[in-house]
Design an enzyme around this catalytic site. Sequence first.
Site, PDB file in Angstrom:
ATOM      1  N   LYS A   1     -17.917  14.869  -0.217  1.00  0.00           N
ATOM      2  CA  LYS A   1     -16.487  14.957  -0.519  1.00  0.00           C
ATOM      3  C   LYS A   1     -16.044  13.613  -1.094  1.00  0.00           C
ATOM      4  O   LYS A   1     -16.640  12.569  -0.770  1.00  0.00           O
ATOM      5  CB  LYS A   1     -15.677  15.338   0.710  1.00  0.00           C
TER       6      LYS A   1
ATOM      7  N   ASP B   1       0.847  -1.184   0.000  1.00  0.00           N
ATOM      8  CA  ASP B   1       0.000   0.000   0.000  1.00  0.00           C
ATOM      9  C   ASP B   1       0.878   1.227   0.000  1.00  0.00           C
ATOM     10  O   ASP B   1       2.017   1.171   0.448  1.00  0.00           O
ATOM     11  CB  ASP B   1      -0.802   0.057   1.311  1.00  0.00           C
TER      12      ASP B   1
ATOM     13  N   ASP C   1      -9.301  -5.884   1.730  1.00  0.00           N
ATOM     14  CA  ASP C   1      -7.965  -6.397   1.417  1.00  0.00           C
ATOM     15  C   ASP C   1      -7.827  -7.869   1.792  1.00  0.00           C
ATOM     16  O   ASP C   1      -6.920  -8.560   1.335  1.00  0.00           O
ATOM     17  CB  ASP C   1      -6.891  -5.625   2.196  1.00  0.00           C
TER      18      ASP C   1
ATOM     19  N   ASP D   1      -4.789  -3.408   4.870  1.00  0.00           N
ATOM     20  CA  ASP D   1      -5.289  -3.098   6.202  1.00  0.00           C
ATOM     21  C   ASP D   1      -6.812  -3.108   6.294  1.00  0.00           C
ATOM     22  O   ASP D   1      -7.372  -3.201   7.362  1.00  0.00           O
ATOM     23  CB  ASP D   1      -4.734  -1.757   6.702  1.00  0.00           C
TER      24      ASP D   1
HETATM   25  P1  ATP Z   1      -3.815   4.342  -0.311  1.00  0.00           P
HETATM   26  O1  ATP Z   1      -3.617   2.994   0.300  1.00  0.00           O
HETATM   27  O2  ATP Z   1      -2.740   4.762  -1.190  1.00  0.00           O
HETATM   28  O3  ATP Z   1      -4.212   5.380   0.698  1.00  0.00           O
HETATM   29  P2  ATP Z   1      -6.419   3.701  -0.814  1.00  0.00           P
HETATM   30  O4  ATP Z   1      -6.632   2.500  -1.627  1.00  0.00           O
HETATM   31  O5  ATP Z   1      -6.616   3.641   0.639  1.00  0.00           O
HETATM   32  O6  ATP Z   1      -5.041   4.301  -1.207  1.00  0.00           O
HETATM   33  P3  ATP Z   1      -8.796   5.164  -0.941  1.00  0.00           P
HETATM   34  O7  ATP Z   1      -8.834   5.436   0.513  1.00  0.00           O
HETATM   35  O8  ATP Z   1      -9.680   4.159  -1.531  1.00  0.00           O
HETATM   36  O9  ATP Z   1      -7.334   4.871  -1.378  1.00  0.00           O
HETATM   37  O10 ATP Z   1      -9.024   6.552  -1.641  1.00  0.00           O
HETATM   38  C1  ATP Z   1      -9.304   6.695  -3.005  1.00  0.00           C
HETATM   39  C2  ATP Z   1      -9.637   8.143  -3.286  1.00  0.00           C
HETATM   40  O11 ATP Z   1     -10.829   8.465  -2.594  1.00  0.00           O
HETATM   41  C3  ATP Z   1      -8.593   9.128  -2.781  1.00  0.00           C
HETATM   42  O12 ATP Z   1      -7.670   9.422  -3.773  1.00  0.00           O
HETATM   43  C4  ATP Z   1      -9.418  10.342  -2.417  1.00  0.00           C
HETATM   44  O13 ATP Z   1      -9.600  11.164  -3.536  1.00  0.00           O
HETATM   45  C5  ATP Z   1     -10.745   9.763  -2.024  1.00  0.00           C
HETATM   46  N1  ATP Z   1     -10.867   9.640  -0.567  1.00  0.00           N
HETATM   47  C6  ATP Z   1     -10.031   9.035   0.285  1.00  0.00           C
HETATM   48  N2  ATP Z   1     -10.480   9.075   1.552  1.00  0.00           N
HETATM   49  C7  ATP Z   1     -11.646   9.731   1.511  1.00  0.00           C
HETATM   50  C8  ATP Z   1     -12.623  10.086   2.497  1.00  0.00           C
HETATM   51  N3  ATP Z   1     -12.481   9.790   3.775  1.00  0.00           N
HETATM   52  N4  ATP Z   1     -13.697  10.774   2.079  1.00  0.00           N
HETATM   53  C9  ATP Z   1     -13.872  11.091   0.798  1.00  0.00           C
HETATM   54  N5  ATP Z   1     -13.005  10.772  -0.170  1.00  0.00           N
HETATM   55  C10 ATP Z   1     -11.898  10.107   0.160  1.00  0.00           C
END
Ligand code: ATP
Length: 949
Positions: A497, A345, A673, A669
């Site tokens: 958001k 990740d 996953d 995590d």
């Molecule tokens: P990484 O492990 O690199 O953090 P991830 O797989 O956890 O990536 P996600 O959390 O799925 O990524 O986030 C994907 C996208 O969703 C982000 O690029 C962001 O634009 C948006 N995002 C992330 N967290 C939030 C949230 N809490 N509320 C709204 N949008 C979010």
Amino acid sequence: MGKNLTGDNSKICSPQGNEHSIPLSVFLQKLGVDENGLRDQEAASRLKECGANILEETGKESIIKKYLRQFRNLFSILLTVGFILSFIGEYIDPGKGNLYIGIALAGVVVINGTFTFIQEYQAEKTMESFRQLLPPHARTLREGKVKEILASELVVGDVILLEEGDKVPADGRLIEINTLKVDNSAITGESEPQLRSLECTHPNMLECRNMVFSGTLIQSGNGKAVIFATGQNTQIGSLATLTQQTSGVDTPIRREINYFIKVISTIAISLGIVFFILASLLQDVFLTSLIFAIGIIVANVPEGLLPTVTLALSLASKRMASRNALIKQLESVETLGSTTVICTDKTGTLTQNKMAVNSIMIGFECLVLENPASTKKTITEQDISESTNKADVEKLADSGAEEFCALKKPVWDPEKLPSVFIRVSGLCNNAKLRESAPGYTGDPTEGALLVFANGLEDIGKLKHDYPRLEEFPFDSLTKRMEVICRTPEGKLEVYLKGAPEVVVKMCSSSLDSGGTRKLDETEQQELLNRHLNLAKKGERIIALAYRPIEELREYTGDFIFLGFVGIVDPPRPEAREAIAKCHTAGIKVVMITGDHSVTAESIAKDVGLANSGNLEIITGNELATLSRADLASRLKNPSIVFARTSPVQKLKIVKLFQAEGEIVTMTGDGVNDAPAIKNADMGVAMGSGTDVAREAADMVLLDDNFATIVNAVEEGRTVFDNIKKFIVYILASNIPEILPFIAFVLFALPLPMPVQLILAIDLGTDMLPAIALGKEKGEGDIMKRPPRAKEEKLLTPPLLFTAYAIKGPVEAIAGFFCYFAVLFEGGWSFGEQLANNNPLYMQSITAFFSAVIICQIANVFASRTRYQSVFSMGLFSNRTVLVGIASELLILAFIIWNPSANLIFNTSPLDLRYLLIAVPFAILLLGIDELRKYLLRKNVIWVTRYLKW
Ligand code: ATP
């Protein structure tokens, strides 16, 4: 709040079975609790009365069964056959010493089994203690406050808070839900996530949607429940199906050891049979021939191997634990060493997961906060909490914002930052403010937004003035979160958001200086293009929007676009070095992120992923649409980034790599996953991750750090190396153990090495040095070699060749040399038979034995390295080897000079001279092995082909 119940408290301890169907008020009254939870004192008294919330483990293998299992391996079976035959020999023809051999062999079987059992038992205890380092926790409401307590301390009446990824700690009835979905498969076998409700939907409790059950998982959403059954009183407790974690999976090392045992046993049995036939043909004495056959078998079986392997693995797992990597199953230590691909990740593992708002764009206009974080590689916690305050925003107006955003000068006066912008940041948010660094608890992306919003307006007040009526939680698939709040004027507003491409598409207008403007498709595209300027700096971009509404439901269009927030998350300082280490070790590093490819690329370059060649960036869309062949060719690149990937796609990534023959380590995590973690050869969960991920993983990283995985890989590689080292060491002495029998049969020599002395080597002198080799540190080049090829066995022809054709013969020659020296000096002539109790014979076998031990001392020293010169390791770098050598010398002295030992082993005190003759052979053995390593380092072809083990 939970009042003290009068009367029979034990009634609450056990559920009545109607908890799902009675009215909620009756339910709460029965349990003596309200929505503020129990009082601490009441909880403590219930804990005392009803007992801890623990499930008894059933289906656990009994200790006796475990002990007996140690005798089921082929080595023990061979030795058992050996001692039975010896006893039969004694019965048929008493007084020939067969009794002693039989007793010795039986002793070996028992001691060996017991030793392995103790090793395994201790390792299991260690693993258990590791697991206890990660005890399940639960969030409860006690006296109106949220408290994190041990799940075992939960009591009936406790109000618990449930969130995505949690394992439900006890049976409860839901009192609050936000699109809560559970995975009840642990109880019902139904793996499809099920939506929960507050209504009783079914007369059967298990089917009723207002229930959550211990052991099941929260798939998404969140909620609150009141516990009505704990421990054995829960549904899963009454099912009594909780069995120990499976340990039956075939790890690469177990396959290797089984293969090793098979090969060596086959060699032992075949040689035994051949020599039995030869001996009976030549000497025509059935019984004696049988005993020789046993001798041959005993000489071939490396009795100490199994306990030594377990010990080496458990030592390595302890070392890993001290480096923050907890292994759940002993043998996975080695799997990690054979890893060829690490899928990791981004957030938290390669980066610090300390997020801070760095840039904002309002409508089409860009503002950049003067955050020190943007210019520093490493930021301090103080930087984060200080950077997103009002003062920073005030500097925006005249900051060089366009430099970053390549847009026109900002026209927004920060004082007039639209309050709805702050509201969306602060209210469409589940993080909580905290005094101490980093200033929040909860999801770091939301934490950063909250700290930012709180720097501009008091969040507590905002929350009070704009109460939240509904929430549609963030989900990696939809990539957005919505909440509906009521304004002080009594109107409703949705705050949204999420990922830019998701949110912008949901907006039909945008804020513009002084008002709003309509957004058509071109303008939507223009907005998306602009956000890339922020993403290029490695910022995670969140888009914000809102709309006034009339009714409570989820909205998917007609929003008013507010702007973008760029959040920085600096790379971990140690990630760069760890990635470089992987590259030299021939391990492919694959970064998987849900972030935009532009953000991902920037971070990837920052941590040095691009240093090993071109960076291959594959997006989630491509992953879904590209053909298998196309993907396979793109996966060849040493550095790969998967961007905008959803967690469910991780499983596909694991399978793709595995289909290419790679051994995959996968980190994760979240709940989603878990399948990928389970399917990877080595699943790694973050200590801070969800219960679900931790349960699915083979290893848990206490510090979430990528560098820790790489350290663990190094340990895994070292273990494999060390097992090879002690195999070479113990196999070498087989030759001087077998050849005497051959010489005895073929040349009618007085038997130079009787069975008791063979056992004294295999189970006495060889033991400690072999264990010491298991503690050897990795050779300097251990992370410079390519990963072990999948087909590379523990037992390879070069390894057998080195042990049986080089080291072993040198030891045998040394033995025979000393043996003959004693015999000839004592006046013996070739062909002459000597009785067992003849002092000359006793001296001659003592000399043979001593020579082998002296050579084994050189051998243990030589075996400390596979490729590097042993002199590069430092004499004292592994003190256990020195202890091992001392133990060899002590046992040797005991066998030579102790009168009782002389009786047992048929040995006799010996002139020191005869011991010294063996020394040049020992030096020769060391010299030959050094030459082998030197030629290997020089890449001499035939040496690499035949002698590289
Ligand atoms: P990484 O492990 O690199 O953090 P991830 O797989 O956890 O990536 P996600 O959390 O799925 O990524 O986030 C994907 C996208 O969703 C982000 O690029 C962001 O634009 C948006 N995002 C992330 N967290 C939030 C949230 N809490 N509320 C709204 N949008 C979010």
